[in-house]
Design an enzyme around this catalytic site. Structure first.
Site, mmCIF file in Angstrom:
data_model
loop_
_atom_site.group_PDB
_atom_site.id
_atom_site.type_symbol
_atom_site.label_atom_id
_atom_site.label_comp_id
_atom_site.label_asym_id
_atom_site.label_seq_id
_atom_site.Cartn_x
_atom_site.Cartn_y
_atom_site.Cartn_z
ATOM 1 N N LYS A 1 0.861 -1.194 0.000
ATOM 2 C CA LYS A 1 0.000 0.000 0.000
ATOM 3 C C LYS A 1 0.884 1.226 0.000
ATOM 4 O O LYS A 1 2.051 1.210 0.430
ATOM 5 C CB LYS A 1 -0.943 0.011 1.198
ATOM 6 C CG LYS A 1 -0.271 -0.001 2.576
ATOM 7 C CD LYS A 1 0.224 1.349 3.072
ATOM 8 C CE LYS A 1 0.860 1.251 4.459
ATOM 9 N NZ LYS A 1 1.555 2.506 4.864
ATOM 10 N N PRO B 1 10.056 -4.664 1.578
ATOM 11 C CA PRO B 1 11.103 -4.522 2.598
ATOM 12 C C PRO B 1 10.527 -4.237 3.975
ATOM 13 O O PRO B 1 9.467 -3.614 4.113
ATOM 14 C CB PRO B 1 11.919 -3.331 2.086
ATOM 15 C CG PRO B 1 10.917 -2.497 1.351
ATOM 16 C CD PRO B 1 9.983 -3.484 0.685
ATOM 17 N N GLY C 1 10.241 -2.181 7.328
ATOM 18 C CA GLY C 1 10.421 -0.774 7.659
ATOM 19 C C GLY C 1 10.299 0.158 6.480
ATOM 20 O O GLY C 1 10.758 1.299 6.536
ATOM 21 N N GLY D 1 7.352 1.182 5.001
ATOM 22 C CA GLY D 1 6.122 1.957 4.928
ATOM 23 C C GLY D 1 5.149 1.457 3.884
ATOM 24 O O GLY D 1 4.188 2.146 3.546
ATOM 25 N N GLY E 1 4.001 -4.327 4.517
ATOM 26 C CA GLY E 1 4.254 -5.735 4.227
ATOM 27 C C GLY E 1 3.755 -6.698 5.282
ATOM 28 O O GLY E 1 3.038 -7.656 4.979
ATOM 29 N N GLY E 2 4.107 -6.484 6.548
ATOM 30 C CA GLY E 2 3.682 -7.385 7.611
ATOM 31 C C GLY E 2 2.177 -7.377 7.804
ATOM 32 O O GLY E 2 1.550 -8.433 7.975
ATOM 33 N N ASP F 1 -3.247 -1.176 10.499
ATOM 34 C CA ASP F 1 -3.342 -1.229 9.042
ATOM 35 C C ASP F 1 -4.004 -2.506 8.527
ATOM 36 O O ASP F 1 -4.420 -2.561 7.367
ATOM 37 C CB ASP F 1 -1.942 -1.130 8.409
ATOM 38 C CG ASP F 1 -1.374 0.272 8.443
ATOM 39 O OD1 ASP F 1 -2.106 1.201 8.838
ATOM 40 O OD2 ASP F 1 -0.199 0.437 8.085
#
Length: 283
Positions: free
Chosen positions: A14, A97, A99, A101, A104-105, A139
């Site tokens: 995103k 990646p 950190g 922004g 991803g997690g 998120d």
């Protein structure tokens, strides 16, 4: 043990097209306004359902302990909440990646909830999954809902929107930004005035993290300066990645080809409907 594979579940990136911090609650959570849009680029997850009840991570970010991985936590939360007894091995093919922004997690967690709800035949509604997702991170509900959204409050109050779907060049500076660290910075702006959706479309926006990130992370400042000479560019979220906006894919790819040696980036299309929803419709 019996097992079956379900492959190719997207966990899209995103972008925060802007991010204003409008206040802070007594419990420490920040109040914000932002507009989330998906990309047709991200991680991909495969699920090996198991009858032995074990929930494991078969592949993913090895530097993240399995118990802390949001996808594993999502699977365990879903099973515990519905008192289910099946298991799963989660294969995470990472492209986003840490950190950065790009979410991803959180996206991995949302994809896990959505996929296992279907593969385990749990039968929870989207709203029930969203409530579960909020326990994992602010998120996660966005990725479950799967629609570009105007977000307010702590980020979980979502209003579907339909912004333009341009092409983006996303640069990945060689650093990671810890969300917790940057949110707790004493010099972070926390009093931006609330705006309307119409004001966003009029261009009256910024990212409140950008001045602070520029100051603390020279690699991000360098990437932003380089990209801003070639396209409208901005930091996404509270991470290290920056993005430039282009009307045509070819223009974005020309700039990508000119990246300085050692820099990394990718070109992707903005999507108002998440690729995850398209995959769900195939099951």
């Amino acid at each position: 043990m019996t097992a079956s594979f379900s492959r190719g579940w997207p966990a899209p990136a995103k972008l925060n097209l802007f991010l204003h911090i409008t206040g802070r609650r007594a419990d420490g959570y920040h109040l914000l306004q932002t507009l989330f849009q998906f990309l047709d680029y991200g991680d991909s997850l495969d699920f090996e359902t198991r009858s032995d009840g074990k929930i494991t991570r078969a592949s993913g970010l090895l530097q993240v302990p399995e118990a802390d991985d949001l996808a594993v936590r999502a699977a365990r939360l879903l099973r515990a909440r519905v008192e289910f007894h099946q298991g799963v091995a989660i294969h995470i093919h990472k492209r986003l990646p840490e950190g950065g922004g790009l979410g991803g997690g959180s996206s991995d967690a949302a994809t896990t909830l959505v996929a296992l709800n279907r593969l385990w035949n749990v039968g929870l509604s989207t709203q029930e999954l969203i409530r579960l997702g909020l326990e994992l991170g602010a998120d996660v509900p966005l990725f479950i809902a799967g629609q570009a959204a105007w977000a307010e409050g702590i980020g979980a109050s979502l209003t579907p929107v339909e912004p333009p779907e341009p092409w983006y060049l996303v640069l990945q500076p060689s650093c990671q930004i810890a969300t917790r660290e940057i949110f707790q910075a004493p010099d972070l702006t926390r009093n931006s005035a609330a705006i309307t959706i119409a004001a966003f479309y009029a261009g009256e926006t910024h990212n409140d993290f950008e001045p602070l990130v520029r100051q603390r992370y020279p690699a991000v400042a360098e990437a932003l300066d380089w990209l801003q000479r070639r396209a409208p560019a901005r930091l996404t979220g509270s991470g290290a990645c920056v993005f430039g906006t282009f009307d045509q894919e070819s223009a974005a790819r020309r700039v990508l080809e000119d990246l300085p040696r050692g820099w990394r980036g990718f070109v992707a299309r903005g999507c108002n409907r998440s690729p995850l929803l398209e995959r769900l419709a195939m099951v």
